[in-house]
Design a protein around this motif. Structure first.
Motif: not given
Length: 110
Positions: A75-78, A45-46, A13-14
């Motif tokens: 790679l999921r984006l939040v 990626l937060d 988690v970035f």
């Protein structure tokens, strides 16, 4: 750009804070490629603190997404800021990236 990384049950988690401009994209690329080199192909990626992203940042995200999916990861984006989300919609990246509202949603997808 400030980037912090932590592990959440095998998912990297970035948390990004700042502009993903040409300089920020270099920092982001180094951080994400470092994780890939360590065999981490499941990433979140937060982006709640990202107010701007340019083509260099988008290219970095697309490259890592492709590499991760080829290795069985993602790679999921939040929590995209509305302006950043609009950029993703305009260029069609919202069709390729999984974009979640919360970290818990993204973690559950893995």
């Amino acid at each position: 750009m400030n980037i912090t990384e932590r592990d959440e049950n095998g998912v990297a988690v970035f948390v990004l804070d700042g502009r993903v401009d040409s300089e920020g994209a270099v920092d982001l690329d180094m951080a994400l490629r470092g994780a890939v080199t360590e065999g981490k192909h499941k990433m979140i990626l937060d982006m709640s603190q990202v107010r701007y992203i340019n083509s260099a940042g988008l290219r970095t995200l697309a490259d890592i997404l492709t590499e991760n999916r080829a290795a069985g990861g993602d790679l999921r984006l939040v929590d995209l800021n509305p302006k950043v989300r609009r950029i993703f919609q305009i260029i069609g990246f919202d069709r390729f990236f999984d974009i979640d509202n919360t970290l818990d949603e993204a973690l559950a997808a893995f």
